[in-house]
Structures are given as C-alpha cells and as structure tokens.
Motif scaffolding. Structure first.
Motif, PDB file in Angstrom:
ATOM      1  N   TYR A 171       0.595  -1.489   0.448  1.00 32.03           N
ATOM      2  CA  TYR A 171      -0.011   0.313   0.111  1.00 32.03           C
ATOM      3  C   TYR A 171       0.527   1.292   0.057  1.00 32.03           C
ATOM      4  N   ASN A 172       0.159   2.511   0.395  1.00 30.84           N
ATOM      5  CA  ASN A 172       0.815   3.493   0.362  1.00 30.84           C
ATOM      6  C   ASN A 172       1.680   3.965   1.456  1.00 30.84           C
ATOM      7  N   SER A 173       2.417   4.193   1.559  1.00 27.90           N
ATOM      8  CA  SER A 173       2.938   4.484   3.097  1.00 27.90           C
ATOM      9  C   SER A 173       2.381   6.371   3.260  1.00 27.90           C
ATOM     10  N   PHE A 174       2.556   6.654   2.214  1.00 24.12           N
ATOM     11  CA  PHE A 174       2.418   8.295   2.372  1.00 24.12           C
ATOM     12  C   PHE A 174       0.994   8.593   2.438  1.00 24.12           C
ATOM     13  N   LEU A 175       0.402   8.206   2.484  1.00 23.30           N
ATOM     14  CA  LEU A 175      -1.459   8.365   2.636  1.00 23.30           C
ATOM     15  C   LEU A 175      -2.142   8.437   3.940  1.00 23.30           C
ATOM     16  N   GLY A 176      -0.957   8.219   4.771  1.00 18.26           N
ATOM     17  CA  GLY A 176      -1.411   7.190   6.191  1.00 18.26           C
ATOM     18  C   GLY A 176      -2.040   6.845   6.355  1.00 18.26           C
ATOM     19  N   LYS A 177      -2.100   6.563   7.846  1.00 21.96           N
ATOM     20  CA  LYS A 177      -2.825   5.413   7.801  1.00 21.96           C
ATOM     21  C   LYS A 177      -4.633   5.124   8.560  1.00 21.96           C
ATOM     22  N   GLN A 178      -4.561   6.184   8.346  1.00 20.52           N
ATOM     23  CA  GLN A 178      -6.038   6.626   8.479  1.00 20.52           C
ATOM     24  C   GLN A 178      -7.417   7.021   7.335  1.00 20.52           C
ATOM     25  N   ASN A 179      -6.339   6.404   6.305  1.00 21.32           N
ATOM     26  CA  ASN A 179      -6.238   7.090   4.772  1.00 21.32           C
ATOM     27  C   ASN A 179      -7.858   5.226   4.767  1.00 21.32           C
ATOM     28  N   LYS A 180      -8.686   5.318   3.924  1.00 13.43           N
ATOM     29  CA  LYS A 180      -9.447   4.143   3.387  1.00 13.43           C
ATOM     30  C   LYS A 180      -8.466   2.811   2.462  1.00 13.43           C
ATOM     31  N   PHE A 181      -7.934   3.687   2.452  1.00 14.19           N
ATOM     32  CA  PHE A 181      -6.905   2.467   1.674  1.00 14.19           C
ATOM     33  C   PHE A 181      -6.273   1.443   2.857  1.00 14.19           C
ATOM     34  N   PHE A 182      -6.096   2.055   3.345  1.00 16.38           N
ATOM     35  CA  PHE A 182      -5.236   1.501   5.046  1.00 16.38           C
ATOM     36  C   PHE A 182      -6.671   0.369   5.509  1.00 16.38           C
ATOM     37  N   SER A 183      -7.563   0.701   5.401  1.00 18.05           N
ATOM     38  CA  SER A 183      -8.538  -0.317   5.665  1.00 18.05           C
ATOM     39  C   SER A 183      -8.887  -0.672   4.530  1.00 18.05           C
ATOM     40  N   LEU A 184      -8.562  -1.362   3.441  1.00 20.84           N
ATOM     41  CA  LEU A 184      -9.161  -2.040   2.648  1.00 20.84           C
ATOM     42  C   LEU A 184      -7.800  -3.273   2.660  1.00 20.84           C
ATOM     43  N   VAL A 185      -6.573  -2.425   3.283  1.00 21.74           N
ATOM     44  CA  VAL A 185      -5.839  -3.415   3.093  1.00 21.74           C
ATOM     45  C   VAL A 185      -6.358  -4.502   4.758  1.00 21.74           C
ATOM     46  N   GLN A 186      -6.467  -3.765   5.502  1.00 21.07           N
ATOM     47  CA  GLN A 186      -6.873  -4.204   6.797  1.00 21.07           C
ATOM     48  C   GLN A 186      -7.195  -5.357   6.461  1.00 21.07           C
ATOM     49  N   LEU A 189      -9.168 -17.176   5.242  1.00 19.21           N
ATOM     50  CA  LEU A 189      -9.135 -18.564   4.866  1.00 19.21           C
ATOM     51  C   LEU A 189      -7.390 -19.240   4.276  1.00 19.21           C
ATOM     52  N   GLY A 190      -7.118 -19.220   5.539  1.00 19.46           N
ATOM     53  CA  GLY A 190      -5.431 -19.765   5.568  1.00 19.46           C
ATOM     54  C   GLY A 190      -4.301 -19.409   4.785  1.00 19.46           C
ATOM     55  N   ILE A 191      -4.352 -17.550   5.203  1.00 20.90           N
ATOM     56  CA  ILE A 191      -3.594 -17.022   3.582  1.00 20.90           C
ATOM     57  C   ILE A 191      -2.625 -16.300   4.561  1.00 20.90           C
ATOM     58  N   ASP A 192      -1.605 -16.275   5.110  1.00 21.86           N
ATOM     59  CA  ASP A 192      -0.646 -15.424   5.817  1.00 21.86           C
ATOM     60  C   ASP A 192      -0.197 -14.086   4.977  1.00 21.86           C
ATOM     61  N   LEU A 193      -1.322 -13.034   5.450  1.00 23.05           N
ATOM     62  CA  LEU A 193      -1.120 -11.498   4.398  1.00 23.05           C
ATOM     63  C   LEU A 193       0.315 -10.747   5.066  1.00 23.05           C
ATOM     64  N   GLU A 194       1.500  -9.738   4.565  1.00 23.28           N
ATOM     65  CA  GLU A 194       2.370  -9.225   5.396  1.00 23.28           C
ATOM     66  C   GLU A 194       1.943  -7.960   4.733  1.00 23.28           C
ATOM     67  N   LEU A 195       1.342  -6.438   5.599  1.00 29.01           N
ATOM     68  CA  LEU A 195       0.970  -5.368   4.845  1.00 29.01           C
ATOM     69  C   LEU A 195       2.429  -4.412   4.856  1.00 29.01           C
ATOM     70  N   ARG A 196       2.714  -3.962   3.478  1.00 29.52           N
ATOM     71  CA  ARG A 196       4.184  -3.022   3.923  1.00 29.52           C
ATOM     72  C   ARG A 196       3.219  -2.003   3.191  1.00 29.52           C
ATOM     73  N   GLY A 197       4.357  -0.802   3.536  1.00 30.46           N
ATOM     74  CA  GLY A 197       3.837   0.018   2.308  1.00 30.46           C
ATOM     75  C   GLY A 197       5.255   0.963   2.001  1.00 30.46           C
ATOM     76  N   ASN A 198       5.244   1.118   0.765  1.00 25.57           N
ATOM     77  CA  ASN A 198       5.922   1.517  -0.132  1.00 25.57           C
ATOM     78  C   ASN A 198       6.935   1.535   0.410  1.00 25.57           C
ATOM     79  N   GLY A 199       7.120   2.982   0.810  1.00 20.07           N
ATOM     80  CA  GLY A 199       8.248   3.810   1.926  1.00 20.07           C
ATOM     81  C   GLY A 199       9.116   3.273   2.679  1.00 20.07           C
ATOM     82  N   GLU A 200       8.386   1.020   3.103  1.00 21.63           N
ATOM     83  CA  GLU A 200       9.121   0.893   3.594  1.00 21.63           C
ATOM     84  C   GLU A 200      10.138  -0.684   3.079  1.00 21.63           C
ATOM     85  N   ILE A 201       9.919  -0.699   1.378  1.00 18.61           N
ATOM     86  CA  ILE A 201      10.652  -1.599   0.862  1.00 18.61           C
ATOM     87  C   ILE A 201      11.703  -0.512  -0.157  1.00 18.61           C
TER      88      ILE A 201
END
Length: 285
Positions: free
Chosen positions: A7-22, A31-43
C-alpha cells in the motif's frame, strides 16, 4: 501460502486504502493465507531487492516498485503494466477507443508550460463535444480532478487553471448526470454492482457525496465491464459505466478498486473473492 500486500506509505493509516488492506489481511486469515502489509516506503527498491513471498497484491500506483517485484519473479496482482495504463485516463482512452462504447473524447495537447488556448481551438472542441464538457486531469481518483465546463469561457478558464497538466475532455452524458454504475470483477466473473447517485453533483462518486445501492446489472452492462477488464489485462477491477441514451458507456476502470462501500451495501466480500482467485491461480501454476 504467504503473500505481500503493498500500500502507499504516504497516505497515512487513517486513509480508506489502509482500511482496505486491513480487510484483505482479515479475509486472508479466514482463508488460511498469511498476508503481510507493507508500505511502498518500507521496501528499498534496488537492483538487489529480494522478498520471500508466493505472490504480491499491489494496492498502490508505485509502478517502478511493482515492475521490480515482477522482475524478481514474483506474481503481482494487478500487474504493473495494467496499473500504469489504468492510472492514466489518456492511456486508458487510447487502449480502449474503437473497442468499447464511450463518450466522445478529446485528448488535450501536451505543453511544457502553462497553456493559453486560441478561440478557434475551443470552438472546434465545442463543435465536437457540445456546450457542456467534462474535463478530467490525466491522473486522479475519487472523482477529484474532474470538472464540468458550461460554455466557451468556462472551458477556457478551466483549462488555463490546469497549467501544464495533461487532461482529456469528454462530452457530458446528460442521462447519467449524478449517477453511474460500478461493476466489480474478479477474473472473468462479475462479483456484483453498485449504482451510485448524487443529487448535488454531476459526479456520482461516494467520496463526492454520492450514495450507493446494490443492483443487478443488465447483460449489456456486464459484457461491457468484462470486456474492459480483459482488454486491460487486469485480474480484478472496478469498472465505472455511464447510462447512455443508446446503451451503457464505458467511463473508467480502477485497478486499485476501493470496494469497502460495495462490501457494506452488498454483504459480499470482494477481498475474499480476490484472495480465492489468487490462490486458485497459484495452485494451478
């Protein structure tokens, strides 16, 4: 299975897209799928980037990062090229013109600096598109960077206000003023549709004050949305359709579709559909 959601690191965690990735992470857990959430600014996007995942869901528009992940052999959904084209209303028009019904469109002329348009050019635009003209900046989301010009002077002022930004102009579809249809697709399946209406604005977007209701699209509307997704090479999308006088018209297509409002009104889970589709593709390959 282990996946990465970018997700985009710079939209902030109050942004609707962070709610979406959560929401995606929650559905992955179910579903038994392990998902890691990382902002583009963390890679760190370098030539030696190495990430140990089975797949990537790329909920951002950082095309260079998405492309580099693909070059490492990672399956990326949606692919970088599809995201790139979807992010540009000009590229989308060029990709789909003559293939799908859409409003008459003029691509604005490129300029290095601010533009001053001659009356003859504006007259030609109005002759082709009509007195009411929708102006869209090349890049924009949530109905932002979209304007309605009423007549020549209004058109001139709006275009000059864009400076040197790229843009398109389209005819105003009166029958669809303040309403449109969002069709959500995963793979080759229509998951569902939401009609959006706004009594106070020509734009129907929920973020512009529109209201949504769950509807059953016509076969013609489904066929149009599915054709757009296929031509664009997307794995999942939200296709916006206008109600034209002679049938449905393609408006735009979203690779990073915000589906939370759709989930709320439909009781369906777009995130679960996406993850089920990716698991099926990965197991097949």
């Amino acid at each position: 299975m282990k996946g990465l959601v970018v997700y985009n690191s710079f939209l902030g965690k109050q942004n609707k897209f962070f709610s979406l990735v959560q929401d995606l992470k929650k559905e992955g857990h179910a579903l038994g799928i392990d998902l890691e959430l990382r902002g583009n600014g963390e890679i760190l996007n370098t030539s030696s980037i190495k990430l140990d995942y089975d797949f990537v869901i790329f909920w951002d528009k950082d095309i260079a990062l998405a492309r580099n992940l693909e070059l490492q052999g990672l399956p990326v959904y949606n692919c970088s090229e599809a995201i790139r084209i979807c992010d540009s209303k000009i590229e989308t028009f060029l990709k789909l013109k003559d293939k799908l019904p859409m409003p008459k469109t003029v691509v604005g002329p490129f300029s290095y600096f601010d533009r001053s348009f001659e009356d003859a050019y504006l007259d030609e635009v109005i002759d082709y598109l009509g007195e009411k003209i929708v102006i869209k900046e090349e890049k924009g989301s949530f109905g932002m960077q979209v304007y309605l010009a009423l007549g020549k002077e209004d058109l001139k002022d709006t275009l000059q206000g864009l400076g040197n930004k790229n843009f398109i102009m389209q005819e105003f579809v009166e029958e669809s003023s303040g309403r449109d249809l969002r069709i959500n697709i995963v793979g080759d399946r229509v998951i569902g549709a939401m009609e959006r209406t706004n009594k106070n604005d020509f734009r129907a977007n929920i973020s512009s004050g529109g209201k949504g209701c769950f509807v059953e699209p016509s076969q013609a509307e489904k066929d149009l949305a599915l054709a757009a997704q296929k031509i664009m090479g997307l794995s999942f999308s939200g296709v916006d359709i206008l109600y034209g006088k002679d049938g449905p018209l393609f408006c735009e297509i979203n690779s990073n579709v915000n589906y939370l409002s759709f989930n709320h009104i439909s009781g369906l889970s777009m995130g679960r559909e996406i993850l089920t589709y990716i698991r099926r593709i990965n197991e097949r390959d």
